[in-house]
Design a protein around this motif. Structure first.
Motif, short mmCIF file in Angstrom:
data_model
loop_
_atom_site.label_atom_id
_atom_site.label_comp_id
_atom_site.label_asym_id
_atom_site.label_seq_id
_atom_site.Cartn_x
_atom_site.Cartn_y
_atom_site.Cartn_z
N VAL A 68 0.82 -1.20 0.00
CA VAL A 68 0.00 0.00 0.00
C VAL A 68 0.86 1.26 0.00
O VAL A 68 0.58 2.23 -0.71
CB VAL A 68 -0.95 -0.01 1.21
N LYS A 80 -8.35 4.86 -2.59
CA LYS A 80 -7.84 4.95 -1.22
C LYS A 80 -8.98 4.87 -0.21
O LYS A 80 -8.88 4.17 0.80
CB LYS A 80 -7.07 6.27 -1.04
N LEU A 83 -10.30 1.37 -0.02
CA LEU A 83 -9.36 0.48 0.65
C LEU A 83 -9.40 0.68 2.17
O LEU A 83 -9.42 -0.29 2.94
CB LEU A 83 -7.94 0.75 0.13
#
Length: 466
Positions: A68, A80, A83
Motif C-alpha cells: 500500500v 484509497k 481500501l
C-alpha cells in the motif's frame, strides 16, 4: 476465568489426590470431563502451529502495508477511500465474529475469542488512521487534539456497543490525551466549536461518558482514568473561577472540593446499584490527594506566595457555564456527604458520620477555613503552616493506626512514608546544621527499619493466631 495453566495444575493435583486416596477414580473422571484434561496435550501440540500462523499473519500484514505504501501516491482518492473502509470494516467484522464464538468450557476464553479481541483492538487503532488519512485526502483542517478526541469518541462507541473494557481504556486514554493537548484553548480561547466545548467542560463530559462505561464494563482502570481526567478538569475550572473572581471563598473551594468529592463518593447513590464497587478506590484517591496536598501546603513558602495579590483577575469575565459547572460539583459533594451521614433504617440512628469520615471532614473543613481566612481576612502564613503540619501528622498517624488495626500493608507504609517525608522536609526547609540533619536522617532510617520489621512480625503473629 479458567486458564490452561489452571487446568494443568488441577490435573497434576488431581492425579496426586488420586494416588494418595483422597479422591476415587469416579471423581477424577468427573474432573477430567469437566475440565477436559485429555485436550491439554492436543492444545500443547497445536501451539507451535499457532505460533507459525501468527508469524505468517504478521509477515502478511507487513507485506500488505508495504504494498500500500509503494502504490499510495499512484492510487486515486476513490481507491484509497474504498481500501481504508474495506480494511476497517473487514477487520472489525472478522474480530466481532471470532469474539462471539462460544466456549467449549464455562468461564474460559478460547483462541478464537482472543484473536477476535485482538482484531477489535486493531480495528480501534485503524479507526484513528482512517480519520487522519481521510482528513488529509479531503483536505479537512483541524487540530491534533481534535483528531484524538474524535478518535476516542469513535472507540468509545465501540466500547459501549461491545462492553469491552480494553476498548474503554483506549477511548479514555485517547480523549484524555486530546484534552491535555487542547488545554491551551481554555486559557487562550479562539473560535468556539463543539471540540472547544468538550475541552472547556471536560469534567462534566467525563462524568457523562466515562463513569457509565466503567460500571457497564465493571472496570476499575476506566474508573481510575475517568477520575483523573475529572479532577484535572475540575481543578482547572476551580482555579479559573478563583483567579477571575478574586475571592478567597473560591480559593478554599479549589483546595478542598476534590478530596471531599472523592471521599463522599458512594456507588449506592446511583439507581439499581446495591454494592460499593468503586467506593474503596475513590477513597484511596482521596487519601492520596490529601497526602500530596498536605505535603505541598506544609511549606511556609507556599502560604507566603498564596495571596489574592498574586491572583488578581486580569482576564475577561468568566463564562457563566464554567461557574455552573463548579456549582454542580459543589452541590454533588454536599449531596454525597448528606447521603453518607443519613440515618440507618435498620437501627434508626440519628444523622452522623463514622469516625474516619468525621476526621476526613475535619481535615477538609479546617483546611478550607484556613485558606479562606488567609485569603480574605488576614494573611497568616506561619499559623497556616503550623496547622497544616499538624493535620499532616494526624493523617500519617491515622494511616499507620488503620494499617495496624486492619492489617493493611499499603496503608501502614503509606502513613509511615508520609510521616518520614514530613520530618525530612521540615529539616531541609528550615536553616539547621548538617549535624542535626544527619541525626534526623539516621533517626528516620532506623525508625523506618524498626517499624517495618515490627509490623511484619506483628502481621505474621496475627496470621498464626488465625
Amino acid at each position: 476465568m479458567i486458564t490452561e495453566k489452571f487446568r494443568r495444575q488441577l490435573r497434576t493435583e488431581a492425579k496426586l489426590w488420586q494416588a494418595e486416596g483422597l479422591i476415587d477414580n469416579d471423581l477424577y473422571q468427573e474432573l477430567s470431563e469437566r475440565y477436559q484434561f485429555d485436550f491439554l496435550e492436543k492444545t500443547a501440540s497445536s501451539r507451535f502451529i499457532t505460533i507459525l500462523i501468527s508469524l505468517g499473519c504478521i509477515l502478511l500484514g507487513l507485506g500488505i502495508i508495504t504494498f500500500v505504501s509503494a502504490n499510495w501516491q499512484q492510487w486515486s482518492r476513490e481507491v484509497k477511500t474504498l481500501l481504508l473502509l474495506t480494511l476497517f470494516v473487514g477487520v472489525n467484522t472478522t474480530g466481532f465474529y471470532l469474539w462471539r464464538q462460544q466456549n467449549t468450557l464455562p468461564n474460559t476464553t478460547n483462541k478464537k475469542q482472543k484473536l477476535g479481541h485482538g482484531l477489535l483492538i486493531f480495528g480501534a487503532l485503524i479507526l484513528g488512521a482512517n480519520i487522519a488519512l481521510m482528513a488529509q485526502m479531503f483536505h479537512i483542517g483541524g487540530s491534533p487534539y481534535g483528531l484524538y478526541i474524535v478518535w476516542g469518541l469513535g472507540v468509545l462507541v465501540m466500547a459501549y456497543s461491545l462492553q469491552l473494557a480494553s476498548l474503554g481504556v483506549i477511548a479514555t486514554l485517547l480523549i484524555g490525551l486530546g484534552y491535555l493537548m487542547g488545554l491551551s484553548t481554555v486559557f487562550y480561547p479562539g473560535e468556539f466549536s463543539w471540540l472547544h466545548f468538550i475541552i472547556e467542560y471536560m469534567s462534566l463530559v467525563a462524568i457523562l461518558l466515562f463513569l457509565p462505561l466503567a460500571y457497564w464494563c465493571n472496570s476499575r482502570i476506566i474508573f481510575f482514568l475517568s477520575i483523573l481526567i475529572i479532577l484535572l478538569a475540575l481543578e482547572i475550572s476551580l482555579f479559573r473561577v478563583f483567579d477571575l473572581s478574586n475571592h478567597g471563598l473560591w480559593g478554599a473551594i479549589a483546595l478542598t472540593l476534590p478530596p471531599a468529592l472523592l471521599w463522599g463518593y458512594d456507588d449506592t447513590i446511583l439507581p439499581n446499584l446495591d454494592s460499593r464497587i468503586f467506593q474503596p478506590l475513590a477513597r484511596n484517591l482521596a487519601i492520596w490527594y490529601l497526602s500530596i496536598g498536605f505535603f505541598y501546603l506544609s511549606f511556609q513558602r507556599f502560604w507566603q506566595n498564596f495571596s489574592l495579590v498574586n491572583y488578581s483577575g486580569t482576564s475577561s469575565k468568566i463564562h457563566w457555564l464554567t461557574l455552573v459547572e463548579v456549582l454542580v460539583f459543589v452541590g454533588l459533594t454536599i449531596w454525597e456527604w448528606f447521603y453518607l451521614a443519613r440515618p440507618n433504617k435498620r437501627d434508626f440512628q440519628s444523622w452522623r458520620l463514622d469516625l474516619v469520615s468525621g476526621v476526613i471532614l475535619g481535615f477538609i473543613v479546617g483546611t478550607a477555613i484556613l485558606c479562606f481566612w488567609h485569603l480574605s481576612i488576614n494573611e497568616i502564613p506561619e499559623i497556616a503552616t503550623f496547622i497544616i503540619n499538624i493535620e499532616m501528622f494526624l493523617l500519617a498517624a491515622g494511616l499507620i493506626r488503620i494499617g495496624l488495626a486492619r492489617g493493611i500493608r499499603s496503608t501502614f507504609w503509606g502513613g509511615l512514608v508520609l510521616l518520614t517525608l514530613q520530618i525530612i522536609s521540615r529539616t531541609f526547609e528550615y536553616n539547621t546544621g548538617l549535624l542535626l540533619k544527619s541525626f534526623v536522617f539516621i533517626l528516620c532510617g532506623v525508625g523506618v527499619i524498626a517499624a517495618g520489621l515490627w509490623y511484619e512480625r506483628h502481621l505474621s503473629s496475627e496470621e498464626v493466631r488465625k
